[in-house]
Design a protein around this motif. Structure first.
Motif, PDB file in Angstrom:
ATOM      1  N   PHE A  11      63.902  20.597  16.422  1.00 33.55           N
ATOM      2  CA  PHE A  11      65.305  20.272  16.156  1.00 33.55           C
ATOM      3  C   PHE A  11      65.490  18.822  15.703  1.00 33.55           C
ATOM      4  N   LEU A  12      64.877  17.874  16.393  1.00 31.96           N
ATOM      5  CA  LEU A  12      65.084  16.459  16.065  1.00 31.96           C
ATOM      6  C   LEU A  12      64.550  16.079  14.687  1.00 31.96           C
ATOM      7  N   TYR A  13      63.468  16.730  14.254  1.00 32.41           N
ATOM      8  CA  TYR A  13      62.888  16.418  12.951  1.00 32.41           C
ATOM      9  C   TYR A  13      63.503  17.244  11.824  1.00 32.41           C
ATOM     10  N   GLY A  14      64.226  18.285  12.163  1.00 34.25           N
ATOM     11  CA  GLY A  14      64.792  19.179  11.149  1.00 34.25           C
ATOM     12  C   GLY A  14      65.656  18.462  10.133  1.00 34.25           C
ATOM     13  N   ALA A  15      66.392  17.462  10.567  1.00 38.93           N
ATOM     14  CA  ALA A  15      67.268  16.715   9.651  1.00 38.93           C
ATOM     15  C   ALA A  15      66.469  15.955   8.599  1.00 38.93           C
ATOM     16  N   PHE A  16      65.215  15.676   8.905  1.00 40.27           N
ATOM     17  CA  PHE A  16      64.370  14.905   7.985  1.00 40.27           C
ATOM     18  C   PHE A  16      63.505  15.797   7.101  1.00 40.27           C
ATOM     19  N   ALA A  17      63.689  17.108   7.177  1.00 41.45           N
ATOM     20  CA  ALA A  17      62.842  18.048   6.439  1.00 41.45           C
ATOM     21  C   ALA A  17      62.751  17.742   4.942  1.00 41.45           C
ATOM     22  N   PRO A  18      63.854  17.486   4.227  1.00 42.65           N
ATOM     23  CA  PRO A  18      63.730  17.203   2.790  1.00 42.65           C
ATOM     24  C   PRO A  18      62.875  15.957   2.500  1.00 42.65           C
ATOM     25  N   ALA A  19      63.042  14.909   3.280  1.00 46.03           N
ATOM     26  CA  ALA A  19      62.255  13.688   3.061  1.00 46.03           C
ATOM     27  C   ALA A  19      60.785  13.920   3.393  1.00 46.03           C
ATOM     28  N   ILE A  20      60.524  14.640   4.476  1.00 45.84           N
ATOM     29  CA  ILE A  20      59.142  14.940   4.860  1.00 45.84           C
ATOM     30  C   ILE A  20      58.490  15.803   3.795  1.00 45.84           C
ATOM     31  N   GLN A  21      59.181  16.838   3.325  1.00 47.30           N
ATOM     32  CA  GLN A  21      58.630  17.711   2.301  1.00 47.30           C
ATOM     33  C   GLN A  21      58.306  16.922   1.039  1.00 47.30           C
ATOM     34  N   MET A  67      61.177  25.361   8.326  1.00 49.61           N
ATOM     35  CA  MET A  67      59.781  25.523   7.948  1.00 49.61           C
ATOM     36  C   MET A  67      59.587  24.959   6.551  1.00 49.61           C
ATOM     37  N   ILE A  68      58.610  24.108   6.407  1.00 49.46           N
ATOM     38  CA  ILE A  68      58.236  23.563   5.104  1.00 49.46           C
ATOM     39  C   ILE A  68      56.976  24.292   4.665  1.00 49.46           C
ATOM     40  N   ASN A  69      56.967  24.781   3.434  1.00 50.58           N
ATOM     41  CA  ASN A  69      55.806  25.485   2.892  1.00 50.58           C
ATOM     42  C   ASN A  69      55.514  24.912   1.511  1.00 50.58           C
ATOM     43  N   ILE A  70      54.331  24.315   1.359  1.00 51.33           N
ATOM     44  CA  ILE A  70      53.946  23.677   0.101  1.00 51.33           C
ATOM     45  C   ILE A  70      52.620  24.271  -0.354  1.00 51.33           C
ATOM     46  N   ILE A  71      52.571  24.685  -1.604  1.00 49.82           N
ATOM     47  CA  ILE A  71      51.322  25.185  -2.182  1.00 49.82           C
ATOM     48  C   ILE A  71      50.946  24.271  -3.337  1.00 49.82           C
ATOM     49  N   GLN A  72      49.707  23.755  -3.289  1.00 41.35           N
ATOM     50  CA  GLN A  72      49.217  22.865  -4.338  1.00 41.35           C
ATOM     51  C   GLN A  72      47.949  23.468  -4.938  1.00 41.35           C
ATOM     52  N   GLU A  73      47.986  23.728  -6.219  1.00 41.98           N
ATOM     53  CA  GLU A  73      46.792  24.221  -6.916  1.00 41.98           C
ATOM     54  C   GLU A  73      45.802  23.068  -7.079  1.00 41.98           C
ATOM     55  N   HIS A  74      44.511  23.402  -7.126  1.00 42.56           N
ATOM     56  CA  HIS A  74      43.482  22.385  -7.368  1.00 42.56           C
ATOM     57  C   HIS A  74      42.262  23.010  -8.029  1.00 42.56           C
ATOM     58  N   ASN A  75      41.408  22.144  -8.572  1.00 37.99           N
ATOM     59  CA  ASN A  75      40.151  22.583  -9.183  1.00 37.99           C
ATOM     60  C   ASN A  75      38.965  21.929  -8.491  1.00 37.99           C
ATOM     61  N   LEU A  76      39.103  21.625  -7.214  1.00 40.10           N
ATOM     62  CA  LEU A  76      38.070  20.904  -6.478  1.00 40.10           C
ATOM     63  C   LEU A  76      37.040  21.849  -5.868  1.00 40.10           C
ATOM     64  N   GLU A  77      35.821  21.343  -5.763  1.00 44.13           N
ATOM     65  CA  GLU A  77      34.777  22.060  -5.028  1.00 44.13           C
ATOM     66  C   GLU A  77      35.147  22.021  -3.545  1.00 44.13           C
ATOM     67  N   PRO A  78      34.620  22.930  -2.727  1.00 48.20           N
ATOM     68  CA  PRO A  78      35.013  22.981  -1.309  1.00 48.20           C
ATOM     69  C   PRO A  78      34.895  21.646  -0.561  1.00 48.20           C
ATOM     70  N   ALA A  79      33.809  20.914  -0.754  1.00 49.35           N
ATOM     71  CA  ALA A  79      33.644  19.640  -0.041  1.00 49.35           C
ATOM     72  C   ALA A  79      34.698  18.620  -0.483  1.00 49.35           C
ATOM     73  N   ALA A  80      34.991  18.574  -1.765  1.00 52.34           N
ATOM     74  CA  ALA A  80      36.001  17.647  -2.279  1.00 52.34           C
ATOM     75  C   ALA A  80      37.400  18.052  -1.809  1.00 52.34           C
ATOM     76  N   ALA A  81      37.662  19.348  -1.747  1.00 51.32           N
ATOM     77  CA  ALA A  81      38.960  19.834  -1.264  1.00 51.32           C
ATOM     78  C   ALA A  81      39.142  19.463   0.206  1.00 51.32           C
ATOM     79  N   ARG A  82      38.071  19.562   0.970  1.00 46.69           N
ATOM     80  CA  ARG A  82      38.145  19.202   2.395  1.00 46.69           C
ATOM     81  C   ARG A  82      38.407  17.698   2.549  1.00 46.69           C
ATOM     82  N   ALA A  83      37.746  16.882   1.728  1.00 46.97           N
ATOM     83  CA  ALA A  83      37.970  15.428   1.768  1.00 46.97           C
ATOM     84  C   ALA A  83      39.416  15.104   1.394  1.00 46.97           C
TER      85      ALA A  83
END
Length: 91
Positions: free
Chosen positions: A67-77, A1-17
């Motif tokens: 399973f097949l993509y698990g080996a690529f998790a660090p690169a994908i993350q 499982m890859i879990n990424i949290i990114q902070e932002h200061n965008l308005e809702p419409a800009a965040a959606r874009a």
């Protein structure tokens, strides 16, 4: 499982874009289908599923790899973190 949290200061419409930019890149690279359910952008294909959830001041991406993509998790993350930093900007 890859879990990424990114902070932002965008308005809702800009965040959606910004989320759509991330989704378009993932869709192209991994042949994913994407759809919005409220403030959650869900994406999937065989072996990959996940979601990008928009909240005030934060975007959270969770990706489950088969399973097949698990080996690529660090690169994908690494790729996803970089793209999210670029489109959501540093908080």
């Amino acid at each position: 499982m890859i879990n990424i949290i990114q902070e932002h200061n965008l308005e809702p419409a800009a965040a959606r874009a910004a989320a759509e930019q991330v989704a378009e890149k993932l869709a192209r690279e991994f042949d994913l289908t994407c759809n919005w359910q409220g403030d959650v952008l869900r994406f999937e294909r065989s072996g990959v599923e996940g979601e990008l959830t928009l909240a005030p001041r934060q975007a959270q991406m969770q990706i489950k790899l088969g399973f097949l993509y698990g080996a690529f998790a660090p690169a994908i993350q690494s790729k996803v973190e970089e793209k999210m930093r670029k489109v959501f900007g540093a908080a």
